[in-house]
Design a protein around this motif. Sequence first.
Motif, PDB file in Angstrom:
ATOM      1  N   LYS B 347       1.063  -1.384   0.030  1.00  0.00           N
ATOM      2  CA  LYS B 347       0.022  -0.116  -0.101  1.00  0.00           C
ATOM      3  C   LYS B 347       0.981   1.199   0.047  1.00  0.00           C
ATOM      4  O   LYS B 347       0.706   2.367  -0.837  1.00  0.00           O
ATOM      5  CB  LYS B 347      -0.905  -0.170   1.203  1.00  0.00           C
ATOM      6  CG  LYS B 347      -2.272   0.906   0.912  1.00  0.00           C
ATOM      7  CD  LYS B 347      -3.264   0.510   2.350  1.00  0.00           C
ATOM      8  CE  LYS B 347      -3.723   1.803   2.458  1.00  0.00           C
ATOM      9  NZ  LYS B 347      -3.994   1.690   3.972  1.00  0.00           N
ATOM     10  N   GLU B 348       1.948   1.277   0.911  1.00  0.00           N
ATOM     11  CA  GLU B 348       2.619   2.457   1.015  1.00  0.00           C
ATOM     12  C   GLU B 348       4.083   2.525   0.708  1.00  0.00           C
ATOM     13  O   GLU B 348       4.684   3.392   0.597  1.00  0.00           O
ATOM     14  CB  GLU B 348       2.470   3.115   2.400  1.00  0.00           C
ATOM     15  CG  GLU B 348       1.219   3.605   2.634  1.00  0.00           C
ATOM     16  CD  GLU B 348       0.497   3.725   4.088  1.00  0.00           C
ATOM     17  OE1 GLU B 348       1.294   2.781   4.798  1.00  0.00           O
ATOM     18  OE2 GLU B 348      -0.240   4.201   4.647  1.00  0.00           O
ATOM     19  N   GLY B 349       4.474   1.379   0.494  1.00  0.00           N
ATOM     20  CA  GLY B 349       6.101   0.944   0.150  1.00  0.00           C
ATOM     21  C   GLY B 349       6.307   1.103  -1.036  1.00  0.00           C
ATOM     22  O   GLY B 349       7.568   1.572  -1.565  1.00  0.00           O
ATOM     23  N   LEU B 350       5.606   0.288  -2.042  1.00  0.00           N
ATOM     24  CA  LEU B 350       6.066   0.163  -3.452  1.00  0.00           C
ATOM     25  C   LEU B 350       5.192   0.634  -4.429  1.00  0.00           C
ATOM     26  O   LEU B 350       3.972   0.707  -4.298  1.00  0.00           O
ATOM     27  CB  LEU B 350       6.145  -1.630  -3.547  1.00  0.00           C
ATOM     28  CG  LEU B 350       7.278  -2.008  -2.875  1.00  0.00           C
ATOM     29  CD1 LEU B 350       7.213  -3.692  -2.719  1.00  0.00           C
ATOM     30  CD2 LEU B 350       8.556  -1.794  -3.210  1.00  0.00           C
ATOM     31  N   GLN B 410      10.397  -6.609   0.058  1.00  0.00           N
ATOM     32  CA  GLN B 410      10.381  -6.010   1.410  1.00  0.00           C
ATOM     33  C   GLN B 410      12.019  -5.306   1.224  1.00  0.00           C
ATOM     34  O   GLN B 410      12.220  -4.269   1.818  1.00  0.00           O
ATOM     35  CB  GLN B 410      10.183  -6.812   2.719  1.00  0.00           C
ATOM     36  CG  GLN B 410      10.422  -6.006   3.988  1.00  0.00           C
ATOM     37  CD  GLN B 410       9.263  -4.970   4.245  1.00  0.00           C
ATOM     38  OE1 GLN B 410       9.107  -4.349   3.217  1.00  0.00           O
ATOM     39  NE2 GLN B 410       8.801  -4.936   5.435  1.00  0.00           N
ATOM     40  N   LYS B 411      12.958  -6.010   0.923  1.00  0.00           N
ATOM     41  CA  LYS B 411      14.235  -5.639   0.738  1.00  0.00           C
ATOM     42  C   LYS B 411      14.216  -4.352  -0.409  1.00  0.00           C
ATOM     43  O   LYS B 411      15.243  -3.651  -0.311  1.00  0.00           O
ATOM     44  CB  LYS B 411      15.140  -6.621   0.195  1.00  0.00           C
ATOM     45  CG  LYS B 411      15.355  -7.755   1.292  1.00  0.00           C
ATOM     46  CD  LYS B 411      16.507  -8.893   1.145  1.00  0.00           C
ATOM     47  CE  LYS B 411      16.103 -10.058   0.693  1.00  0.00           C
ATOM     48  NZ  LYS B 411      17.011 -10.951   0.282  1.00  0.00           N
ATOM     49  N   VAL B 412      13.404  -4.505  -1.273  1.00  0.00           N
ATOM     50  CA  VAL B 412      13.453  -3.319  -1.992  1.00  0.00           C
ATOM     51  C   VAL B 412      13.056  -2.092  -1.264  1.00  0.00           C
ATOM     52  O   VAL B 412      13.739  -1.010  -1.423  1.00  0.00           O
ATOM     53  CB  VAL B 412      12.660  -3.597  -3.476  1.00  0.00           C
ATOM     54  CG1 VAL B 412      12.290  -2.318  -4.272  1.00  0.00           C
ATOM     55  CG2 VAL B 412      13.089  -4.671  -4.187  1.00  0.00           C
ATOM     56  N   VAL B 413      12.050  -2.204  -0.518  1.00  0.00           N
ATOM     57  CA  VAL B 413      11.622  -1.140   0.190  1.00  0.00           C
ATOM     58  C   VAL B 413      12.837  -0.630   1.204  1.00  0.00           C
ATOM     59  O   VAL B 413      13.231   0.736   1.241  1.00  0.00           O
ATOM     60  CB  VAL B 413      10.592  -1.468   1.101  1.00  0.00           C
ATOM     61  CG1 VAL B 413      10.215  -0.191   2.018  1.00  0.00           C
ATOM     62  CG2 VAL B 413       9.193  -1.881   0.232  1.00  0.00           C
ATOM     63  N   LEU B 414      13.727  -1.571   1.815  1.00  0.00           N
ATOM     64  CA  LEU B 414      14.727  -1.133   2.603  1.00  0.00           C
ATOM     65  C   LEU B 414      15.660  -0.569   1.761  1.00  0.00           C
ATOM     66  O   LEU B 414      16.133   0.547   2.205  1.00  0.00           O
ATOM     67  CB  LEU B 414      15.224  -2.484   3.389  1.00  0.00           C
ATOM     68  CG  LEU B 414      14.598  -3.020   4.720  1.00  0.00           C
ATOM     69  CD1 LEU B 414      14.861  -4.240   4.826  1.00  0.00           C
ATOM     70  CD2 LEU B 414      15.084  -1.902   5.580  1.00  0.00           C
ATOM     71  N   ALA B 415      16.019  -1.185   0.634  1.00  0.00           N
ATOM     72  CA  ALA B 415      16.953  -0.361  -0.375  1.00  0.00           C
ATOM     73  C   ALA B 415      16.854   1.200  -0.820  1.00  0.00           C
ATOM     74  O   ALA B 415      17.507   1.769  -0.697  1.00  0.00           O
ATOM     75  CB  ALA B 415      17.420  -1.239  -1.538  1.00  0.00           C
TER      76      ALA B 415
END
Lengths: 317, 501
Positions: B347-350, B410-415
């Motif tokens: 919803k809000e990360g990607l 999730q790792k893309v969001v972290l990156a």
Amino acid sequence: MNMNLSKIKLPSGYLSKYGIFIAFLGICVLLSLTTPYFFTPQNILIILRQVSINGILAIGVTFVIIAGGIDLSLGSVLALTGVVAASFAHPGTYPLIVPVLLGIGVGILVGAVNGLTITVGRVAPFIVTLGMMTIARGLALVWSNGRPVTNLSPAFNDIGGGDLLHIPVPILLFVLVIIISAVILKYTRTGRYIYAVGGNENAARASGIRINRVKLFAYIICGGLAGLAGIVLAARITTGQPNAGIAYELDAIAAVVIGGTSLMGGRGSIAGTVIGVLIIGVINNGLDLLNVTSYYQQIIKGVIIISAVLLDRKNAQ
Amino acid sequence: MQPFATMNSGYLLRAENISKSFPGVKALDNVQLHVEKGKVHAVMGENGAGKSTLMKILIGMYTPDAGRIIYKGKPVFFNAVHDALKTGFAMIHQELMPFPELSVAENIYMGNEPLKSFPGWINRKKQNRDAQLLMEKLGLKIAVTRRMKTLSVAEMQMVEMAKALSNKAEIIIMDEPTSALSDRETAVLFNLIRELKAQGIAIIYISHKMDEILQIADTITVMRDGKHIATCPAGTISNEQLISLIVGRALDTIFKKRAVVPGETALSVKGLTGKKFKDIDFSLRRGEVLGIAGLMGAGRSEVVNTIFGLEKPTAGTIMVKGKAVVIRSPRDAIQLGIGLITEDRKKEGLVLSGTVKQNITLAALKTCCSGPFIDVQKERSIAKRQIQQFAIKVSSGNQVVNYLSGGNQQKVVLAKVLLNDPDILILDEPTRGIDIGAKAEIYKLMNEQVSKGKAIILISSELPEILGMSDRIMVMHEGRITAELTGAEATQEKIMQYAMQ
């Protein structure tokens, strides 16, 4: 975990963009075989000249649609900017630059009003631009007292009917708009933000993007290009016509959709829109050459729009 | 309890050897679930244990890769939710999906309306009468003509259950039904569940709450990492045994202790108040992980969203590095050196339709630009560096994010968030729905950040995670901080006690 994770597919856009290009070539080949006049330089120039107005509108609305919006006011804005520009284009009054800047400026202004109402006022784009559709039409009629604005300078009329280096000016303008727009969308930060805002507004906001500015930019570009198209049309018919351009927005949106841009936003390209515009133009022209009556032409155009989206939907799944 | 001799015929439902994979994750691996008529069968496990996937298979949302479902002694195949409903299955989702503008009776009979003899005409009188009877049968006092939106969450849930009954459901799946309920409402719900049991209906009950399970369940099945771990009668197992079955591994192997001495204060919050929380005070130092524990709906996400400028506070001050700041938007927060991994990455990360590269550089696009133009080469090399550093498993940066596994997403969001190199990193449920390997990698990344002197806030509903990663733990309950626990005083029991008050 998501359902569609279980289905691996090619990156979206690839196949559909390619598919629509093949469809376009197929239509061209078919028409070349059935009517000898179709594939001649004269006819190709005619087609390009015919599509350039819808093309400029369609590219403008591509920005808005990728950003997740819609603009239904294009046809009316075209008429409004046309009559405004024309009334400053009588022979021996103002230099050419005045009507041109005013026409584009009025378009930008309308786009800004659309964009601000949508972002700051938080009204749905469909409703805002539907309202603007009749407001701009009304303004065009008020400005011109409901009468066509005629007696325009030859220099102004050349924008629609003249040639430069043996190429009609509208085509040159269309090509210029294509190049600049493609560069903006593909190679600038704002362009990337337009995709991000249309793809996921919340994520774009959480990434620090000022989404209202991005949307406003898209509507301003769209309005400005509608202004340019209005000038070209007025010059071509040598008249500022307050009743011009009725339902033009639908042709523009149709071209965008045929070109594979998602009405949900976040996905699409200028190249796709250009092909969409050409498909509509080639079909109109080809059906004319084949003496298909305009009644059938409408049916065929509608079928093509829906088929294009069906094709796109299949690829997007 | 049924004797084991009748095992084959005594069970209403047997799901046998169910397996299901998603790209990158084996969500279910040879799982069994045997459910008896008139019993409450609890399914427990950490987030990502595979409970939801199993339930989605039972209700026909997913088709299993392998295994079979036997209902009343006959194998059944569900191609769609519709099939499962027709067979006698029903599911009360964690997030209810009512028609808010319609009446209770209309909601109950949606898709199944009593008709008049004139085709297509709904017999409203009969519909209301039938709904009323159903309510009485369940001992509920909800007027069937009320609009759904005027009901409390608990009441809506009960209406959902009435709807399940009206569909002649014999198995009702309940996914965390009490997560939004008060204690009193929970008690009413449990009475209703007992009533359903007495009518011979089987209930599959998913919950994280130990005390509830021990109160209501007849049988407990524990799942972990997509596998069936144990099934036993509820009376034969202690709280501690249950926890060790659920967690199932020595925590030290995943959570490596850091040797970092916290530095100066990076962030402090005083009297912060918003719509769903009140008077929040805390401070966070460099080189420190502050955990925020609490039940769903305790206001944890709202607090960090407010700090990040996604929501507006109604009162209170936020100080970043000793200076009072006003944060009106995420843009302000990012410029102050705050990064947030939001609770819901989709919803809000990607931007799911975008590529890995585009997502990674989105929040720091300026660094890949010269003037207004994107430096394509530079962007590519930055994205490549992040992909390597965060061990994102992709064939290229041009892959569309939508088709990656949860862990990779999730790792893309972290990156993306870490590309801005924030001094204060907030992670809201960073490991929800991702497998254990990706979890371990995310913990490692967190530790790296801490050792670089970054300050971290971690929100998590997984107690082992919050215990293993945090230096201090703040517990929230209904919008307020109820405890701050450090070191040895921080235990699962203590946290749950303060979280439930």
